[in-house]
Structure formats: C-alpha cells, structure tokens
Design an enzyme around this catalytic site. Structure first.
Site, PDB file in Angstrom:
ATOM      1  N   GLY A  12       0.993  -1.506  -0.067  1.00 17.51           N
ATOM      2  CA  GLY A  12       0.130  -0.437   0.146  1.00 17.51           C
ATOM      3  C   GLY A  12       0.450   1.509  -0.063  1.00 17.51           C
ATOM      4  O   GLY A  12       1.885   1.430  -0.158  1.00 17.51           O
ATOM      5  N   ALA A  63      -5.671  -0.218   6.240  1.00 19.12           N
ATOM      6  CA  ALA A  63      -7.406  -0.211   6.078  1.00 19.12           C
ATOM      7  C   ALA A  63      -8.003  -1.085   4.670  1.00 19.12           C
ATOM      8  O   ALA A  63      -7.617  -0.468   3.744  1.00 19.12           O
ATOM      9  CB  ALA A  63      -7.597   1.317   6.640  1.00 19.12           C
ATOM     10  N   TYR A  64      -9.805  -0.395   4.797  1.00 17.17           N
ATOM     11  CA  TYR A  64     -10.309  -1.167   3.869  1.00 17.17           C
ATOM     12  C   TYR A  64     -10.078   0.362   2.868  1.00 17.17           C
ATOM     13  O   TYR A  64     -11.102   1.301   3.832  1.00 17.17           O
ATOM     14  CB  TYR A  64     -11.346  -1.781   4.388  1.00 17.17           C
ATOM     15  CG  TYR A  64     -12.449  -2.223   3.092  1.00 17.17           C
ATOM     16  CD1 TYR A  64     -12.657  -3.601   3.010  1.00 17.17           C
ATOM     17  CD2 TYR A  64     -13.526  -1.262   2.652  1.00 17.17           C
ATOM     18  CE1 TYR A  64     -13.764  -3.619   1.941  1.00 17.17           C
ATOM     19  CE2 TYR A  64     -14.342  -1.545   1.326  1.00 17.17           C
ATOM     20  CZ  TYR A  64     -14.617  -2.708   1.148  1.00 17.17           C
ATOM     21  OH  TYR A  64     -15.554  -3.487  -0.012  1.00 17.17           O
ATOM     22  N   TYR A 128     -17.589   3.972   3.820  1.00 19.74           N
ATOM     23  CA  TYR A 128     -16.327   4.590   3.779  1.00 19.74           C
ATOM     24  C   TYR A 128     -16.043   5.189   5.037  1.00 19.74           C
ATOM     25  O   TYR A 128     -15.146   4.943   6.109  1.00 19.74           O
ATOM     26  CB  TYR A 128     -15.381   4.296   2.789  1.00 19.74           C
ATOM     27  CG  TYR A 128     -13.788   4.828   2.979  1.00 19.74           C
ATOM     28  CD1 TYR A 128     -13.304   4.243   3.541  1.00 19.74           C
ATOM     29  CD2 TYR A 128     -13.617   6.079   3.158  1.00 19.74           C
ATOM     30  CE1 TYR A 128     -11.363   4.423   3.598  1.00 19.74           C
ATOM     31  CE2 TYR A 128     -11.870   6.927   3.296  1.00 19.74           C
ATOM     32  CZ  TYR A 128     -11.093   6.086   3.791  1.00 19.74           C
ATOM     33  OH  TYR A 128      -9.990   6.050   3.932  1.00 19.74           O
ATOM     34  N   TRP A 153      -6.546  12.719   0.240  1.00 23.41           N
ATOM     35  CA  TRP A 153      -6.423  12.634  -1.370  1.00 23.41           C
ATOM     36  C   TRP A 153      -4.717  12.128  -1.372  1.00 23.41           C
ATOM     37  O   TRP A 153      -3.700  12.795  -2.016  1.00 23.41           O
ATOM     38  CB  TRP A 153      -6.083  14.825  -1.854  1.00 23.41           C
ATOM     39  CG  TRP A 153      -7.871  14.541  -2.277  1.00 23.41           C
ATOM     40  CD1 TRP A 153      -8.669  14.523  -1.286  1.00 23.41           C
ATOM     41  CD2 TRP A 153      -7.836  15.711  -2.760  1.00 23.41           C
ATOM     42  NE1 TRP A 153      -9.814  15.565  -1.840  1.00 23.41           N
ATOM     43  CE2 TRP A 153      -8.900  15.811  -2.733  1.00 23.41           C
ATOM     44  CE3 TRP A 153      -7.177  16.504  -4.297  1.00 23.41           C
ATOM     45  CZ2 TRP A 153     -10.529  16.872  -3.490  1.00 23.41           C
ATOM     46  CZ3 TRP A 153      -7.700  17.438  -4.691  1.00 23.41           C
ATOM     47  CH2 TRP A 153      -9.664  17.667  -4.506  1.00 23.41           C
TER      48      TRP A 153
HETATM   49  N1  LIG Z   1      -5.405   6.857   0.023  1.00 18.76           N
HETATM   50  C1  LIG Z   1      -6.237   8.258   0.561  1.00 18.76           C
HETATM   51  O1  LIG Z   1      -6.540   8.812  -0.293  1.00 18.76           O
HETATM   52  C2  LIG Z   1      -6.862   8.231   1.893  1.00 18.76           C
HETATM   53  C3  LIG Z   1      -5.967   7.108   2.679  1.00 18.76           C
HETATM   54  N2  LIG Z   1      -6.278   7.758   3.954  1.00 18.76           N
HETATM   55  C4  LIG Z   1      -5.627   6.610   4.911  1.00 18.76           C
HETATM   56  O2  LIG Z   1      -4.503   6.203   5.551  1.00 18.76           O
HETATM   57  C5  LIG Z   1      -4.302   5.141   5.281  1.00 18.76           C
HETATM   58  C6  LIG Z   1      -3.267   4.601   4.437  1.00 18.76           C
HETATM   59  O3  LIG Z   1      -4.056   4.891   2.831  1.00 18.76           O
HETATM   60  P1  LIG Z   1      -3.032   4.088   2.114  1.00 18.76           P
HETATM   61  O4  LIG Z   1      -2.176   3.801   2.166  1.00 18.76           O
HETATM   62  O5  LIG Z   1      -3.259   4.979   0.440  1.00 18.76           O
HETATM   63  O6  LIG Z   1      -4.214   2.616   1.715  1.00 18.76           O
HETATM   64  P2  LIG Z   1      -3.893   2.076   0.316  1.00 18.76           P
HETATM   65  O7  LIG Z   1      -4.887   0.766  -0.161  1.00 18.76           O
HETATM   66  O8  LIG Z   1      -2.879   1.813  -0.753  1.00 18.76           O
HETATM   67  O9  LIG Z   1      -3.144   0.131   1.396  1.00 18.76           O
HETATM   68  C7  LIG Z   1      -4.218  -0.490   2.096  1.00 18.76           C
HETATM   69  C8  LIG Z   1      -2.746  -1.140   3.125  1.00 18.76           C
HETATM   70  O10 LIG Z   1      -4.277  -2.196   3.767  1.00 18.76           O
HETATM   71  C9  LIG Z   1      -4.096  -3.065   3.880  1.00 18.76           C
HETATM   72  N3  LIG Z   1      -5.028  -4.184   3.872  1.00 18.76           N
HETATM   73  C10 LIG Z   1      -5.631  -4.078   3.956  1.00 18.76           C
HETATM   74  N4  LIG Z   1      -7.036  -5.019   4.202  1.00 18.76           N
HETATM   75  C11 LIG Z   1      -6.583  -5.398   5.016  1.00 18.76           C
HETATM   76  C12 LIG Z   1      -6.542  -6.441   5.830  1.00 18.76           C
HETATM   77  N5  LIG Z   1      -7.856  -7.052   6.016  1.00 18.76           N
HETATM   78  N6  LIG Z   1      -5.909  -7.049   6.607  1.00 18.76           N
HETATM   79  C13 LIG Z   1      -4.309  -6.988   6.416  1.00 18.76           C
HETATM   80  N7  LIG Z   1      -3.822  -5.681   6.156  1.00 18.76           N
HETATM   81  C14 LIG Z   1      -5.089  -5.006   5.218  1.00 18.76           C
HETATM   82  C15 LIG Z   1      -3.272  -3.070   2.849  1.00 18.76           C
HETATM   83  O11 LIG Z   1      -2.437  -4.649   2.629  1.00 18.76           O
HETATM   84  C16 LIG Z   1      -2.487  -2.123   2.480  1.00 18.76           C
HETATM   85  O12 LIG Z   1      -1.103  -2.105   3.274  1.00 18.76           O
HETATM   86  C17 LIG Z   1      -5.722   4.362   5.502  1.00 18.76           C
HETATM   87  O13 LIG Z   1      -5.907   4.051   7.089  1.00 18.76           O
HETATM   88  C18 LIG Z   1      -6.583   5.234   5.129  1.00 18.76           C
HETATM   89  O14 LIG Z   1      -7.757   4.737   5.317  1.00 18.76           O
HETATM   90  C19 LIG Z   1      -7.066   8.738   4.714  1.00 18.76           C
HETATM   91  C20 LIG Z   1      -7.167   9.865   3.798  1.00 18.76           C
HETATM   92  C21 LIG Z   1      -7.378   9.612   2.298  1.00 18.76           C
END
Ligand SMILES: NC(=O)C1=CN([C@@H]2O[C@H](COP(=O)(O)OP(=O)(O)OC[C@H]3O[C@@H](n4cnc5c(N)ncnc54)[C@H](O)[C@@H]3O)[C@@H](O)[C@H]2O)C=CC1
Length: 299
Positions: A12, A63-64, A128, A153
């Site tokens: 991620g 996260a999901y 979400y 974002w």
């Molecule tokens: N991407 C965005 O634009 C935004 C992200 N966030 C938050 O930031 C954080 C990181 O986001 P990103 O790196 O973009 O997310 P991403 O979607 O790139 O990565 C998500 C991670 O969660 C893991 N994951 C998902 N389901 C899982 C499960 N059941 N068990 C174990 N691991 C699981 C995935 O393997 C991955 O490592 C999250 O908490 C997200 O909610 C907050 C605001 C905006």
C-alpha cells in the site's frame, strides 16, 4: 536504544513509503504485520499478535480503502476500519504503548465553506467515511494514549492513486475530463511517512497528554482534482512524460457509488503548533513523485 515501531499492512502507499523512510534511520526498527498472517478482517487474533510483537508504538495504517466498494460492503469496511482498530487499541493498552492511527477527510460532509478544524463535527456521507469515523471513536474510547491523524487525497509512486491513474490515462488519451467542484489538499505518502516517524518519536519521548488526540495532516496548499491533474501534467511534460488537456467537469458528470465531500480541506495548524510538523506544499511533492515515476519508467 532503537524505537521498535509496528506498522499494520505490508504494502500500500503509506506502508511502502514508511519502509523507505526507515531505511536511513538507524534509530528505528520497523516491523510489519499484514496479510496473510495478520488479517484485520479476522478480528479474533489481532490483540495477541500485537502483544507478541512487543513494539514501543503502533502505526495503524492498514485499512479498507476501496471507497466505492464500501457502499455495497459496509460490514467488511466496518469490521476492518473499526472493529479491528478496537482490537489494535486493546493490544496497545495491554502493552501500555501509544497508537498513531490514520483517518480521513471523508469523516466530514464537505459543506463547510472553509478548511475543517479538529473541533468540527464529523458527518460522513459515505460508508467508508462512516467506517473510518467508527474506527476513530473506538480507538479514542479504548485508549487514551493515541493520536488520530486525518489525512486526504493521498498519492505516491506506489500502489493505486489519482496521480498514477492520470499519467497512465495520458499515455493513450490527449483529453481528460476531471472533476472541478471538489476541493482538497493533495498529500504525498512520502511526506506522510516522514511525518509519522517524527510524531512517533515525539510520543515516545514525551508523555504530555497535549501531544495526544486528533490532528489534521495533509499537504500544504489546496486544489480541485482538475487542478491537481493539470499540475501532474505540467510536471510530466517538463520531464518528457505523457500529458493531456484537462476539461473541468462537475461531479454530476462523473457519478460514483460513494458521495465525496465538496470541501475536503483540512486545517493543519494544530499539528504544526503541537508537533512542529507541517507537510510540504503539494505542488513540490507532486513534482518529486512524477520525477520518480519518470525515472523508474526510463530504467
Ligand atoms: N488513499 C487516500 O487517499 C487516503 C487514505 N487515508 C488513510 O490512510 C491510510 C493508508 O492509506 P493508503 O496507503 O492510501 O492505502 P492503500 O489502499 O494503498 O493500502 C492499504 C493497506 O491496508 C492493507 N489492508 C487492507 N485490508 C487489510 C486486511 N484485511 N488485513 C490487513 N491489512 C489490510 C493493505 O494490504 C495495504 O497494506 C488508510 O488508513 C486510509 O484509510 C486517509 C485519507 C485519504
């Protein structure tokens, strides 16, 4: 002594950026818990696995994140984004360690005319957003020693994100229609990772309750998605990469299952004041990410 930092997730955007950020930090030992060994949808075993890993601090990043899929699968989103966070908090409570948890601008409904403050009332408009708000609430209820960092974002050279989608579409199209009635703060995962290590260090060295609680943390400066796309293409064109004309369209012409807030801007003044952390301007970070992707594709 090295700080032993547990990160949830093995890949991620933010997790990958953290892996990189920790490589030149001899004072930090990062450990990961992620699928298949550690699945947040299997909430039974989370607490024990955290206790067995014996970290000094937890970065709750996984996260999901499939915002549109969550509309038809809210129970899975809630299980991963809220029930599992409660189990992470339980593990941290047993170890008497802090949790730094990433949350989102989508906890707000976007109707405020100015940037959101930590004191503004959340009112999510998507499944979400509701699942992430429930995660914030369960963490705050179970563990005093926590930080909730709301970001927005997120883009990076890793995983799936808007910046990479724009560059990939521009490979085959010279004209793209992009939403221009949602305003927010584009945030580089590389900047988030650096900031997470600073904030973790602050919590490990200072027990002050004032350092705990909810904070907003997004890139400095604001844009619409269309302006963000234009900036990506300007940087790409300068570096000899793909580019496209951006047509500004209203969200009504790009319907999605989940409703996005029109105003996603976060006021990050509290984080700067309390933790001394201010993320760089989104334009300079966008340039860095585009530059890196161009380098990767020419190798
Ligand atoms: N991407 C965005 O634009 C935004 C992200 N966030 C938050 O930031 C954080 C990181 O986001 P990103 O790196 O973009 O997310 P991403 O979607 O790139 O990565 C998500 C991670 O969660 C893991 N994951 C998902 N389901 C899982 C499960 N059941 N068990 C174990 N691991 C699981 C995935 O393997 C991955 O490592 C999250 O908490 C997200 O909610 C907050 C605001 C905006």
């Amino acid at each position: 002594m090295k700080s032993r930092i547990l990160v949830t997730g093995v890949n991620g955007q933010v997790v990958t950026a953290l892996r990189e950020a920790a490589t030149d930090r001899p004072d930090v030992e990062l450990i990961w818990l992620g699928r298949p060994d550690f699945d947040l949808s299997d909430t039974e075993n989370i607490t024990d696995k955290i206790v067995a890993a014996a970290p000094h601090v937890i970065l709750s990043v996984a996260a999901y994140t499939a915002v549109d899929n969550a509309e038809s699968d809210e129970s899975t989103a809630t299980s991963i984004n809220a029930v599992a966070v409660g189990e992470i908090a339980e593990g941290a409570a047993r170890l008497s360690i802090p949790v730094i948890h990433l949350s989102t601008d989508y906890v707000f409904d976007g109707t405020k005319p100015s940037p959101y403050l930590e004191t503004d009332k959340p009112n999510p408009t998507s499944a979400y957003g509701r699942s992430k708000l429930a995660g914030e609430q369960v963490l705050a209820a179970r563990l005093q020693n926590h930080i909730i960092l709301r970001t927005a974002w997120v883009y990076s050279p890793f995983g799936k994100n808007f910046l990479k989608t724009m560059l990939s579409l521009a490979e085959t199209r010279d004209h793209l229609r992009v939403v221009s009635d949602q305003r927010g703060n584009p945030t580089s995962a590389i900047d988030i990772a650096e900031a997470l290590l600073v904030i973790a260090g602050n919590l490990l060295t200072d027990k002050d309750p004032g350092l705990r609680g909810t904070f907003h943390m997004s890139g400095t400066g604001e844009a619409t998605w269309a302006e963000f796309a234009e900036q990506i293409f300007q940087a790409s064109e300068r570096l000899g990469g793909p580019t496209a004309q951006v047509e500004h369209i209203p969200s009504s012409q790009y319907p999605t299952p989940a409703k996005r807030p029109a105003n996603s801007r976060l006021d990050c003044g509290k984080l700067e004041q309390v933790h001394g952390v201010r993320l760089p301007d989104w334009r300079s970070s966008t340039e860095l990410v585009v530059r890196r992707l161009m380098r990767q594709s020419s190798n």
